[in-house]
Design a protein around this motif. Structure first.
Motif, PDB file in Angstrom:
ATOM      1  N   ILE A 187       9.754   3.785  22.494  1.00  0.00           N
ATOM      2  CA  ILE A 187      10.106   2.709  23.417  1.00  0.00           C
ATOM      3  C   ILE A 187       8.893   1.841  23.726  1.00  0.00           C
ATOM      4  O   ILE A 187       7.819   2.348  24.054  1.00  0.00           O
ATOM      5  N   THR A 188       9.093   0.541  23.641  1.00  0.00           N
ATOM      6  CA  THR A 188       8.151  -0.418  24.208  1.00  0.00           C
ATOM      7  C   THR A 188       8.811  -1.008  25.448  1.00  0.00           C
ATOM      8  O   THR A 188       9.878  -1.619  25.357  1.00  0.00           O
ATOM      9  N   ALA A 189       8.208  -0.780  26.596  1.00  0.00           N
ATOM     10  CA  ALA A 189       8.751  -1.252  27.869  1.00  0.00           C
ATOM     11  C   ALA A 189       7.975  -2.476  28.329  1.00  0.00           C
ATOM     12  O   ALA A 189       6.743  -2.466  28.336  1.00  0.00           O
ATOM     13  N   VAL A 190       8.690  -3.528  28.716  1.00  0.00           N
ATOM     14  CA  VAL A 190       8.081  -4.785  29.142  1.00  0.00           C
ATOM     15  C   VAL A 190       8.539  -5.103  30.556  1.00  0.00           C
ATOM     16  O   VAL A 190       9.733  -5.061  30.847  1.00  0.00           O
ATOM     17  N   GLU A 191       7.595  -5.424  31.426  1.00  0.00           N
ATOM     18  CA  GLU A 191       7.926  -5.795  32.798  1.00  0.00           C
ATOM     19  C   GLU A 191       7.006  -6.913  33.253  1.00  0.00           C
ATOM     20  O   GLU A 191       5.783  -6.804  33.165  1.00  0.00           O
ATOM     21  N   TYR A 192       7.614  -7.989  33.750  1.00  0.00           N
ATOM     22  CA  TYR A 192       6.855  -9.175  34.159  1.00  0.00           C
ATOM     23  C   TYR A 192       6.242  -9.027  35.540  1.00  0.00           C
ATOM     24  O   TYR A 192       5.138  -9.487  35.797  1.00  0.00           O
ATOM     25  N   ASP A 193       6.960  -8.372  36.464  1.00  0.00           N
ATOM     26  CA  ASP A 193       6.503  -8.256  37.847  1.00  0.00           C
ATOM     27  C   ASP A 193       5.378  -7.222  37.940  1.00  0.00           C
ATOM     28  O   ASP A 193       5.573  -6.058  37.582  1.00  0.00           O
ATOM     29  N   PRO A 194       4.198  -7.605  38.435  1.00  0.00           N
ATOM     30  CA  PRO A 194       3.062  -6.673  38.450  1.00  0.00           C
ATOM     31  C   PRO A 194       3.312  -5.402  39.266  1.00  0.00           C
ATOM     32  O   PRO A 194       2.899  -4.315  38.867  1.00  0.00           O
ATOM     33  N   ALA A 195       3.976  -5.539  40.420  1.00  0.00           N
ATOM     34  CA  ALA A 195       4.232  -4.368  41.257  1.00  0.00           C
ATOM     35  C   ALA A 195       5.162  -3.395  40.556  1.00  0.00           C
ATOM     36  O   ALA A 195       4.962  -2.166  40.599  1.00  0.00           O
ATOM     37  N   MET A 196       6.195  -3.921  39.898  1.00  0.00           N
ATOM     38  CA  MET A 196       7.114  -3.047  39.169  1.00  0.00           C
ATOM     39  C   MET A 196       6.455  -2.475  37.923  1.00  0.00           C
ATOM     40  O   MET A 196       6.673  -1.308  37.562  1.00  0.00           O
ATOM     41  N   ALA A 197       5.645  -3.265  37.258  1.00  0.00           N
ATOM     42  CA  ALA A 197       4.938  -2.770  36.078  1.00  0.00           C
ATOM     43  C   ALA A 197       4.024  -1.608  36.439  1.00  0.00           C
ATOM     44  O   ALA A 197       3.879  -0.647  35.673  1.00  0.00           O
ATOM     45  N   ASP A 198       3.417  -1.679  37.623  1.00  0.00           N
ATOM     46  CA  ASP A 198       2.551  -0.596  38.076  1.00  0.00           C
ATOM     47  C   ASP A 198       3.347   0.689  38.260  1.00  0.00           C
ATOM     48  O   ASP A 198       2.898   1.778  37.860  1.00  0.00           O
ATOM     49  N   LEU A 199       4.522   0.583  38.864  1.00  0.00           N
ATOM     50  CA  LEU A 199       5.380   1.757  39.040  1.00  0.00           C
ATOM     51  C   LEU A 199       5.831   2.305  37.688  1.00  0.00           C
ATOM     52  O   LEU A 199       5.783   3.518  37.443  1.00  0.00           O
ATOM     53  N   ALA A 200       6.288   1.408  36.802  1.00  0.00           N
ATOM     54  CA  ALA A 200       6.746   1.850  35.482  1.00  0.00           C
ATOM     55  C   ALA A 200       5.621   2.513  34.704  1.00  0.00           C
ATOM     56  O   ALA A 200       5.816   3.553  34.053  1.00  0.00           O
ATOM     57  N   ARG A 201       4.440   1.945  34.772  1.00  0.00           N
ATOM     58  CA  ARG A 201       3.294   2.496  34.037  1.00  0.00           C
ATOM     59  C   ARG A 201       3.011   3.928  34.472  1.00  0.00           C
ATOM     60  O   ARG A 201       2.718   4.805  33.640  1.00  0.00           O
ATOM     61  N   THR A 202       3.119   4.180  35.775  1.00  0.00           N
ATOM     62  CA  THR A 202       2.891   5.525  36.298  1.00  0.00           C
ATOM     63  C   THR A 202       3.918   6.508  35.758  1.00  0.00           C
ATOM     64  O   THR A 202       3.586   7.626  35.352  1.00  0.00           O
ATOM     65  N   ARG A 203       5.177   6.097  35.726  1.00  0.00           N
ATOM     66  CA  ARG A 203       6.238   6.991  35.253  1.00  0.00           C
ATOM     67  C   ARG A 203       6.143   7.233  33.748  1.00  0.00           C
ATOM     68  O   ARG A 203       6.372   8.353  33.274  1.00  0.00           O
ATOM     69  N   LEU A 204       5.814   6.200  32.998  1.00  0.00           N
ATOM     70  CA  LEU A 204       5.673   6.386  31.549  1.00  0.00           C
ATOM     71  C   LEU A 204       4.511   7.322  31.233  1.00  0.00           C
ATOM     72  O   LEU A 204       4.618   8.188  30.366  1.00  0.00           O
ATOM     73  N   ALA A 205       3.402   7.162  31.943  1.00  0.00           N
ATOM     74  CA  ALA A 205       2.226   7.992  31.683  1.00  0.00           C
ATOM     75  C   ALA A 205       2.483   9.452  32.032  1.00  0.00           C
ATOM     76  O   ALA A 205       1.901  10.356  31.410  1.00  0.00           O
ATOM     77  N   ALA A 206       3.346   9.722  33.020  1.00  0.00           N
ATOM     78  CA  ALA A 206       3.621  11.086  33.457  1.00  0.00           C
ATOM     79  C   ALA A 206       4.675  11.788  32.602  1.00  0.00           C
ATOM     80  O   ALA A 206       4.890  12.993  32.744  1.00  0.00           O
ATOM     81  N   SER A 207       5.326  11.060  31.696  1.00  0.00           N
ATOM     82  CA  SER A 207       6.404  11.630  30.904  1.00  0.00           C
ATOM     83  C   SER A 207       5.873  12.553  29.804  1.00  0.00           C
ATOM     84  O   SER A 207       4.855  12.255  29.171  1.00  0.00           O
ATOM     85  N   PRO A 208       6.575  13.657  29.520  1.00  0.00           N
ATOM     86  CA  PRO A 208       6.218  14.488  28.373  1.00  0.00           C
ATOM     87  C   PRO A 208       6.319  13.738  27.046  1.00  0.00           C
ATOM     88  O   PRO A 208       5.725  14.150  26.054  1.00  0.00           O
TER      89      PRO A 208
END
Length: 249
Positions: A60-81
């Motif tokens: 998956i390549t995930a794209v998010e324009y909103d910086p605040a949401m991108a920050d949340l998404a980045r945290t969840r992607l990094a924590a995934s197995p």
């Protein structure tokens, strides 16, 4: 980074729309994709991307324009197995689409300007994404649906960011954009209520604990606006999920 209503509200959700993650996964399973590369445009809190990688084995390549949401998404992607199959890009979708090979699957759930060219009409958005799919590739499209004729003020407010249609209208738009409509799902009133209540509850809880936060006043005002919109939308607005397939040429 400035804290926003949606950054708080979407942290409480699996999917940033009135649809369950199980419904999203069950729909994508119909593609038969056991591998492949998918683009999640407007990934929101990142949970859909994470689950597509973890449960279905997709890259998956995930794209998010909103910086605040991108920050949340980045945290969840990094924590995934499955983090080795997850890539996060903060910014608009247009350059990503222009610079990438055709995708096996594009996910666009409740996105604004998914193609990156300013398209707002349903068929134009779908047609723009179709050009970036491989032959016989898939588009998982989801967006607001008019389930009853709205009052002119409600339509004006909701359509400030786009043009929406009813359940048959989204399917007609897909057909006009040369897609086969493989499956559809329309949210129930319970889905809509749960979505609105979860967002409002998360934000009200945060406000009660953070009354002196510099952003508390603006977040409270936004919460009131969205709560009012959700209330007005009950019985008029829903969410539709559409699995669409490009032809093999």
């Amino acid at each position: 980074m400035r804290l926003t209503y949606h950054r708080i509200a979407y942290e409480a959700l699996d999917v940033c729309n009135a649809v369950s993650i199980d419904t999203v996964l069950d729909t994508v399973r119909k593609t038969g994709l056991a591998s492949g590369h998918a683009l999640d445009i407007g990934c929101g809190n990142g949970t859909v991307s994470v689950q597509l990688a973890e449960a279905l084995g997709l890259k998956i390549t995930a794209v998010e324009y909103d910086p605040a949401m991108a920050d949340l998404a980045r945290t969840r992607l990094a924590a995934s197995p499955a983090s080795d199959r997850l890539t996060m890009i903060e910014g608009p979708s247009g350059p990503v689409l222009a610079q990438s090979d055709p995708w096996d699957l594009i996910v666009a759930l409740g996105t604004t300007d998914p193609v990156g060219d300013g398209s707002r009409e349903p068929a134009a958005m779908m047609s723009g994404l179709r050009r970036h799919l491989r032959p016989a590739g898939w588009l998982l499209w989801g967006d607001l649906v008019w389930i009853a004729e709205p009052s002119p003020p409600l339509r004006q407010i909701i359509e400030l960011s786009g043009t929406y249609t009813d359940h048959p209208g989204w399917q007609a738009a897909a057909t006009s954009a040369a897609f086969e409509v493989v499956s559809t799902h329309l949210s129930t009133q319970a889905d809509w209520n749960a979505y609105g209540d979860a967002m409002d509850g998360a934000v009200r809880t945060w406000l009660a604990a953070n009354a002196e936060h510099p952003e508390a006043r603006s977040i409270s005002q936004r919460a009131d606006q969205i709560s009012m919109m959700m209330d007005f939308g009950r019985g008029t607005l829903g969410f539709g999920l559409y699995l669409l397939r490009r032809d093999g040429t």
